[in-house]
Design an enzyme around this catalytic site. Structure first.
Site, PDB file in Angstrom:
ATOM      1  N   HIS A 220       0.801  -1.220   0.000  1.00 10.53           N
ATOM      2  CA  HIS A 220       0.000   0.000   0.000  1.00 10.53           C
ATOM      3  C   HIS A 220       0.839   1.277   0.000  1.00 10.53           C
ATOM      4  O   HIS A 220       0.293   2.365  -0.155  1.00 10.53           O
ATOM      5  CB  HIS A 220      -0.944   0.026   1.210  1.00 10.53           C
ATOM      6  CG  HIS A 220      -2.228  -0.710   0.974  1.00 10.53           C
ATOM      7  ND1 HIS A 220      -2.470  -1.956   1.472  1.00 10.53           N
ATOM      8  CD2 HIS A 220      -3.341  -0.366   0.279  1.00 10.53           C
ATOM      9  CE1 HIS A 220      -3.670  -2.354   1.102  1.00 10.53           C
ATOM     10  NE2 HIS A 220      -4.232  -1.417   0.382  1.00 10.53           N
TER      11      HIS A 220
ATOM     12  N   GLY B 291      -8.537   7.968   6.988  1.00  9.95           N
ATOM     13  CA  GLY B 291      -8.398   9.391   7.260  1.00  9.95           C
ATOM     14  C   GLY B 291      -7.044   9.841   7.766  1.00  9.95           C
ATOM     15  O   GLY B 291      -6.763  11.031   7.803  1.00  9.95           O
ATOM     16  N   GLY B 292      -6.210   8.895   8.184  1.00  9.70           N
ATOM     17  CA  GLY B 292      -4.907   9.259   8.708  1.00  9.70           C
ATOM     18  C   GLY B 292      -4.866   9.164  10.225  1.00  9.70           C
ATOM     19  O   GLY B 292      -5.882   8.974  10.904  1.00  9.70           O
TER      20      GLY B 292
ATOM     21  N   VAL C 142      -7.153  11.532  12.436  1.00 10.71           N
ATOM     22  CA  VAL C 142      -8.559  11.150  12.611  1.00 10.71           C
ATOM     23  C   VAL C 142      -8.685  10.099  13.713  1.00 10.71           C
ATOM     24  O   VAL C 142      -9.534  10.206  14.610  1.00 10.71           O
ATOM     25  CB  VAL C 142      -9.150  10.630  11.291  1.00 10.71           C
ATOM     26  CG1 VAL C 142     -10.581  10.134  11.505  1.00 10.71           C
ATOM     27  CG2 VAL C 142      -9.127  11.720  10.229  1.00 10.71           C
ATOM     28  N   GLY C 143      -7.828   9.076  13.670  1.00 10.02           N
ATOM     29  CA  GLY C 143      -7.863   8.057  14.710  1.00 10.02           C
ATOM     30  C   GLY C 143      -7.563   8.624  16.083  1.00 10.02           C
ATOM     31  O   GLY C 143      -8.190   8.238  17.075  1.00 10.02           O
TER      32      GLY C 143
END
Length: 525
Positions: A400, A469-470, A473-474
């Protein structure tokens, strides 16, 4: 190894474990709470989106929507990228593929594979240009010649080097210089990434095949056909080399009309159109991608809208891949191939292992076949299972792109899979299993399993938010839900996730943790 891999795949794709029955009224409550929480949280996110539409538009420039009174959140790069290319060329080249395939099947079935290979190579050249296709052909040639040595470690090294070259800045700059737009280079990047999976599949299958004299030209022809098969070329889904060759040969030998006639084509096309409409409606009604890109909005979202944002992001990702995988899979079925099944709804996923098995089924089978089983898998003890899981997830992390947020996502998935595996082993132990069976009913064990799955689902959603979201965000979700809202937000969230898990167990009866292992012990008896 092939038989073991197929056994793993068969168990993963055909889980027939019977769930413990629950009272109908109880199940009805779970269904109502699950659907109700989805719709209400989406409504709250929609309200927030409309209230802050002007600010979001100023910062992110929302597009003019297809619907009156709505704007369109086009910040999901993948959806915008593939829909733009679909309008520009992909739809037309896919239609051309279908026409050529049907004509050859009717008139010259022996030439169908060759015709589709030439067409796929031509279609790729028209989009990627001669230089882009030349890169792929060089990769094919090098991988083919290395595979003739029949050394799996050399095959892996060769193809991993191809993958690593995608992340060398100097090589990236050369590739970008071939195109006028960044989107064209992104298409080459995606094509090379997908091609790496196909080349690894061919190389390792060739290493396992009997070392008898074979026609190298014929093998190279099949490899080119497999590489440039147009429906799967740019973005998958993934199918192994042996499956592709066997199914294509069987289709030529049978020479009969496939079930995929006009009715099938219309039905599948209508389904894909419905999925596309749902995806477009979501980004018209809820500006989730714009909201997640601004930490200020994430901090001020009301709790229900915050939950709606998490659900909307993962649901949109699911629907997006129903479309992205749906059309190529439909065309592959018309060619009498058997593509992997489409992703299963993420709202009924209640475990990390279930997500890996059921979302991208083709990639999961690929990982089982070429990484997990060859390294020992679950047949050689705990240490081999940990090693196999680690390297499988590590490969996906590298494939990825190896970015920092992917490190966090990969670590969370690795821990989640290992914890779930450990709990399954614990509850599957003869002592604990017999103790639970003596002192609790099957329905009670199912409720306990759903409660454990609620915690697993919370971490699964958090890992998906990091992926989509990166890290920021988490981090904000972790802070607002589990730190600041441990007494107000987290309990109702876990209650709704418990309902989601019960619905998932009812809909997909391959129970994890308690019930599955109880069933296994009963079967042994």
């Amino acid at each position: 190894m092939e038989n073991r891999a197929r056994d793993h795949i068969k168990m993963a794709s055909n889980p027939k474990v019977q769930t413990a029955p629950l009272p109908r009224r109880e199940l009805l409550v779970y269904w109502l709470l699950s659907f109700g929480s989805h719709f209400y949280s989406f409504y709250e996110l929609h309200r927030f989106s409309k209230e802050h539409e002007a600010g979001l538009d100023r910062e992110f420039v929302l597009e003019k929507g297809f619907l009156n009174g709505f704007k369109r959140d086009a910040l999901d790069f993948e959806w915008t990228f593939w829909t733009a290319w679909a309008k520009k060329s992909f739809l037309w080249t896919l239609i051309g593929h279908a026409v050529i395939s049907r004509l050859c099947s009717a008139l010259y079935p022996q030439l169908r594979v060759m015709a589709l290979t030439v067409y796929g190579l031509s279609a790729a050249s028209s989009v990627l240009g001669l230089k882009g296709v030349a890169v792929l052909l060089v990769h094919v040639a090098l991988s083919f010649f290395v595979a003739q040595l029949r050394k799996p470690i050399l095959c892996w090294t060769c193809n991993l080097l191809f993958l690593c070259t995608l992340h060398i800045r100097q090589i990236q700059d050369i590739g970008r210089g071939w195109y006028e737009q960044q989107e064209e280079y992104s298409l080459l990047f995606s094509s090379v990434s997908m091609n790496t999976l196909r080349l690894i599949s061919f190389s390792l299958e060739h290493c396992e095949s009997p070392a008898v004299h074979s026609d190298g030209v014929l093998q190279l022809g099949w490899l080119l056909s497999y590489t440039f098969y147009h429906p799967f070329f740019y973005n998958g889904p993934v199918i192994t080399y042996n499956d592709y060759v066997e199914q294509m040969q069987r289709a030529v030998e049978e020479r009969k009309q496939h079930k995929g006639g006009a009715h099938y084509l219309l039905f599948r096309s209508a389904r894909i159109l419905v999925w596309w409409c749902i995806a477009e409606y979501m980004i018209h009604a809820m500006y989730m991608h714009a909201i997640k890109s601004n930490e200020t909005y994430l901090e001020i979202l009301p709790p229900w809208a915050l939950g709606g944002l998490a659900l909307a992001l993962v649901q949109f990702f699911f629907v997006k891949y129903l479309v992205i995988y749906g059309l190529p899979s439909m065309l592959a079925t018309l060619d009498q191939l058997v593509p992997p099944g489409v992703p299963r709804c993420v709202s009924i996923m209640y475990s990390f292992t279930g997500m890996w098995r059921q979302f991208d089924k083709g990639l999961y089978r690929w990982l089982l076949r070429y990484i997990y089983v060859p390294l020992g898998g679950s047949h050689h003890g705990v240490l081999y299972k940990i090693l196999s899981t680690t390297l499988a997830i590590g490969f996906i992390f590298l494939w990825h792109g190896g970015h920092d947020y992917l490190q966090c996502w990969a670590l969370m998935n690795w821990l989640g899979v290992l914890v779930e595996t450990g709990l399954k082993a614990l509850f599957g132990s003869p002592f604990l299993c017999s103790f639970l069976e003596r002192h609790s009913s099957a329905a009670t064990r199912r409720r306990c399993a759903a409660l454990l799955c609620a915690f697993s689902t919370a971490m699964l959603i958090l890992s998906n938010l990091v992926f989509l979201g990166g890290i920021h965000v988490g981090r904000i979700f972790w802070k607002r839900v589990l730190l600041q809202g441990w007494s107000t937000v987290a309990p109702p969230m876990l209650a709704f996730l418990y309902c989601f898990a019960q619905v998932g167990m009812e809909w997909t009866p391959h129970l994890s943790l308690v019930t599955m292992n109880s069933q296994r012990n009963n079967n042994k008896k």
